[in-house]
Design a protein around this motif. Sequence first.
Motif: not given
Length: 442
Positions: A21-44
């Motif tokens: 898909v490409g790095g500009d359209r995929v968020l992982v790790a902490t960036a993914a958790r922040d974007a989704a609004g998850g808390g500690e231990g809720e990282e997609p």
Amino acid sequence: MMDRRSVALIHAARADLLDRVGGDRVLVATAARDAAGGGEGEEPVAVVRPADERDVSTVLRVGRARHLPVLVRSRLPLRRTEGLRGAIVLDCSSLDRPPAIDISRRVVTVGVAGSLAAVDRAARRARLCVRSLPAFAEDEPIGAWIGAGEGGEIGLGAGELAADLVSATVVAGSGRVLIVGASELVGHPPWALGGQPDVTGLLVGAEGRLAVLVDVTLRLWPSPWVGWSHSEVATGRATVLGVLSAGRIALQRRLASSVLLEEIGATATLAVQASTLRDEEDLVATQARIAATFERLGLSLATFVAEEPRSRIGQTQGVSPRVRQSGGDVFDLRMSWPDAPKVLDVIDALAGGGGAPVHRQWALGDACVRLRLSVAGGELDRHPLGQGVRHLLDAGAVPMRASGALRELMRERMPSTSKVLMAALSRVWDPDDVLSTGRGLL
């Protein structure tokens, strides 16, 4: 704690998504958790913002191959993050293909993240409009309405928005890209295919459990002349029944396209939209006939205010009622016209000892009555209305955008034939249950 196999699956899925898909359209790790609004231990596993149906297909195929669920959402961050851990989040807000209008066929094709306001504004420049809305009424994504079978509240007298869905590009849970609907039948009732199954309607009713909407083609209608009347009325059963009676007459005679009654506490507001396709002089006559209809049932309407001519052609925003937000949980219900008085009686009986005031928003339509129930500042499921919701369904109410207890009740009441059909469709469209509704793997 995750075992080695789970960690390996997550790393493999992230590598696949970043590569395909490409790095500009995929968020992982902490960036993914922040974007989704998850808390500690809720990282997609990842948050993916697809550009088109090919990206959506890639995400679903990766989820299927790596045995990871895909959560399809129209807006981030999420208010509820259950099932976020161990799932791929597909953020459909990036599917924002701009509206393309075909004037000769009176249709518009737009990405599911495109706003209703943008579509309506573009259509009005061609002297067309989205018939279930006033000028630029809502800035909500189209997919959030169509994907859940949401008909809106304003303009229900002209028909629900979902009824104008001509065709759609969808991606099944298997990753297969399909175009459903019958765009060549513009001008005919939607899905009138000589008795063939209503595939598009089933997809909309499934609320994303069978396939992901990518773009939709909607039927457009001539832009009307409209005027609004906003009146303060008494609360109580007599007022509701009077509005139901007068509103139905006005809708059946094609005088009004919106009749809205909002009750909260000791106040009630009645909003009526007059509509005509002829000219401004006919709008004045239409407004007088509506006022007379309500007057005969003891309801006095305030003076109608016509929208500016420039609103009709998309140069300025139209005037529409602002619905107050209660801040609590909500039950969205619909019912047939004969069932509306019965549902009202059940609501009054259940809410009598509830304590907190019940916020009721009635929207009258051509084929049904819509009702939104909420408890001001409280939780509806703890209120007598929530605990006695079975009685509402027994009286003829049908939940919309159902969740929680309402969804379980709907499943219990679903006919056996419908259960068999949905199970068969699920096996074909999403055989590995990739489009999870919130169930995480880990």
